[in-house]
Design a protein around this motif. Sequence first.
Motif, PDB file in Angstrom:
ATOM      1  N   GLU A  34      28.733  42.616  45.816  1.00  0.00           N
ATOM      2  CA  GLU A  34      28.199  43.947  45.802  1.00  0.00           C
ATOM      3  C   GLU A  34      29.055  45.215  45.896  1.00  0.00           C
ATOM      4  O   GLU A  34      28.913  46.073  45.115  1.00  0.00           O
ATOM      5  CB  GLU A  34      26.930  44.102  46.716  1.00  0.00           C
ATOM      6  N   ILE A  35      29.950  45.044  46.718  1.00  0.00           N
ATOM      7  CA  ILE A  35      30.884  46.352  47.014  1.00  0.00           C
ATOM      8  C   ILE A  35      31.967  46.269  45.860  1.00  0.00           C
ATOM      9  O   ILE A  35      32.162  47.350  45.277  1.00  0.00           O
ATOM     10  CB  ILE A  35      31.763  45.898  48.359  1.00  0.00           C
ATOM     11  N   THR A  36      32.578  45.366  45.298  1.00  0.00           N
ATOM     12  CA  THR A  36      33.303  45.376  44.310  1.00  0.00           C
ATOM     13  C   THR A  36      32.745  45.652  43.089  1.00  0.00           C
ATOM     14  O   THR A  36      33.249  46.396  42.218  1.00  0.00           O
ATOM     15  CB  THR A  36      34.295  44.105  44.240  1.00  0.00           C
ATOM     16  N   ALA A  64      47.993  48.584  28.695  1.00  0.00           N
ATOM     17  CA  ALA A  64      47.226  47.490  29.412  1.00  0.00           C
ATOM     18  C   ALA A  64      47.986  47.804  30.946  1.00  0.00           C
ATOM     19  O   ALA A  64      49.034  48.106  31.154  1.00  0.00           O
ATOM     20  CB  ALA A  64      47.630  46.173  29.075  1.00  0.00           C
ATOM     21  N   ILE A  65      46.958  47.783  31.776  1.00  0.00           N
ATOM     22  CA  ILE A  65      47.199  48.054  33.255  1.00  0.00           C
ATOM     23  C   ILE A  65      46.697  47.089  34.055  1.00  0.00           C
ATOM     24  O   ILE A  65      45.634  46.293  33.799  1.00  0.00           O
ATOM     25  CB  ILE A  65      46.895  49.557  33.956  1.00  0.00           C
ATOM     26  N   GLU A  66      47.192  46.806  35.325  1.00  0.00           N
ATOM     27  CA  GLU A  66      46.827  45.827  36.119  1.00  0.00           C
ATOM     28  C   GLU A  66      45.811  46.642  37.274  1.00  0.00           C
ATOM     29  O   GLU A  66      46.171  47.735  37.432  1.00  0.00           O
ATOM     30  CB  GLU A  66      47.977  45.028  36.727  1.00  0.00           C
ATOM     31  N   PRO A  67      45.173  45.726  37.933  1.00  0.00           N
ATOM     32  CA  PRO A  67      44.199  46.411  38.988  1.00  0.00           C
ATOM     33  C   PRO A  67      45.096  47.155  40.014  1.00  0.00           C
ATOM     34  O   PRO A  67      44.616  48.085  40.636  1.00  0.00           O
ATOM     35  CB  PRO A  67      43.298  45.258  39.639  1.00  0.00           C
ATOM     36  N   THR A  68      46.285  46.471  40.340  1.00  0.00           N
ATOM     37  CA  THR A  68      46.946  47.115  41.349  1.00  0.00           C
ATOM     38  C   THR A  68      47.611  48.688  41.061  1.00  0.00           C
ATOM     39  O   THR A  68      48.035  49.481  41.797  1.00  0.00           O
ATOM     40  CB  THR A  68      48.273  46.313  41.667  1.00  0.00           C
ATOM     41  N   GLN A 131      41.246  47.512  46.866  1.00  0.00           N
ATOM     42  CA  GLN A 131      42.587  46.856  46.743  1.00  0.00           C
ATOM     43  C   GLN A 131      42.577  45.947  47.858  1.00  0.00           C
ATOM     44  O   GLN A 131      43.437  44.967  47.692  1.00  0.00           O
ATOM     45  CB  GLN A 131      43.788  48.011  46.713  1.00  0.00           C
ATOM     46  N   ARG A 132      42.389  46.320  48.978  1.00  0.00           N
ATOM     47  CA  ARG A 132      42.297  45.575  50.058  1.00  0.00           C
ATOM     48  C   ARG A 132      41.562  44.348  50.022  1.00  0.00           C
ATOM     49  O   ARG A 132      42.048  43.037  50.357  1.00  0.00           O
ATOM     50  CB  ARG A 132      41.811  46.340  51.273  1.00  0.00           C
ATOM     51  N   MET A 133      40.228  44.218  49.227  1.00  0.00           N
ATOM     52  CA  MET A 133      39.537  43.246  49.110  1.00  0.00           C
ATOM     53  C   MET A 133      40.267  42.330  48.103  1.00  0.00           C
ATOM     54  O   MET A 133      40.178  41.172  48.112  1.00  0.00           O
ATOM     55  CB  MET A 133      38.310  43.558  48.544  1.00  0.00           C
ATOM     56  N   GLN A 137      41.000  38.452  49.258  1.00  0.00           N
ATOM     57  CA  GLN A 137      40.261  37.496  48.686  1.00  0.00           C
ATOM     58  C   GLN A 137      41.225  36.749  47.704  1.00  0.00           C
ATOM     59  O   GLN A 137      40.836  35.716  47.282  1.00  0.00           O
ATOM     60  CB  GLN A 137      39.167  38.054  48.028  1.00  0.00           C
ATOM     61  N   LEU A 138      42.326  37.296  47.532  1.00  0.00           N
ATOM     62  CA  LEU A 138      43.141  36.508  46.260  1.00  0.00           C
ATOM     63  C   LEU A 138      42.521  36.004  45.205  1.00  0.00           C
ATOM     64  O   LEU A 138      42.205  35.098  44.600  1.00  0.00           O
ATOM     65  CB  LEU A 138      43.944  35.321  46.951  1.00  0.00           C
ATOM     66  N   VAL A 139      41.773  37.239  44.524  1.00  0.00           N
ATOM     67  CA  VAL A 139      40.994  36.872  43.323  1.00  0.00           C
ATOM     68  C   VAL A 139      41.659  36.638  42.196  1.00  0.00           C
ATOM     69  O   VAL A 139      42.994  37.048  41.860  1.00  0.00           O
ATOM     70  CB  VAL A 139      40.348  38.422  42.843  1.00  0.00           C
ATOM     71  N   ASP A 140      41.301  35.483  41.238  1.00  0.00           N
ATOM     72  CA  ASP A 140      42.044  34.906  40.206  1.00  0.00           C
ATOM     73  C   ASP A 140      41.500  35.880  38.871  1.00  0.00           C
ATOM     74  O   ASP A 140      40.230  35.737  38.738  1.00  0.00           O
ATOM     75  CB  ASP A 140      41.633  33.825  39.901  1.00  0.00           C
ATOM     76  N   LEU A 141      42.090  36.820  38.530  1.00  0.00           N
ATOM     77  CA  LEU A 141      41.782  37.801  37.565  1.00  0.00           C
ATOM     78  C   LEU A 141      41.551  37.238  35.934  1.00  0.00           C
ATOM     79  O   LEU A 141      40.962  37.866  35.157  1.00  0.00           O
ATOM     80  CB  LEU A 141      42.655  39.035  37.349  1.00  0.00           C
TER      81      LEU A 141
END
Length: 160
Positions: A34-36, A64-68, A131-133, A137-141
């Motif tokens: 829910e938070i993300t 193109a940009i990355e979430p970071t 960004q902390r999450m 969580q090491l999310v695979d984008l």
Amino acid sequence: MAIEEQLRQLAESQVSLVALQQRLCQNRSLMNREITQTFIFELRDYADSLSIVTDFVEGAATKAIEPTEISALLGEQNQLVRSLVEELAQLIEEDGELFGQKEGELRRTWTSLQGVLELNSLMLQDNLEFQRMLKDQLVDLDEVPAVCKQGFFQRLLSRR
């Protein structure tokens, strides 16, 4: 820097932000939390709010940009919008016009941009947690896409 150049840069960063939001929206692991999910939808609403001035720009290019890179992009947009607010204040004082907007329309645009600045600062704060999450969580984008719901402004304005 001329107002037209600032608007072009803002429009290009808006298009990049929307493309990133759509990519994030397709990630199941992000959309299941829910938070993300809330952050991703707010990101779209913020990007849509920029259309107050970016609708005047035709054919903005996408980078193109990355979430970071969200924080850097939001910071860049903050500087551009601040500069636009100052330029519009000067135009209002001089009874100037921008894309056919005069007096009252220009003041409404100026006030709206001040609201966009406030949204920008809130997004910068929320981005820290996002960004902390992502890092924790090491999310695979690049995982299998999920169904993305429309944001508030998309539903309100029935635009896609």
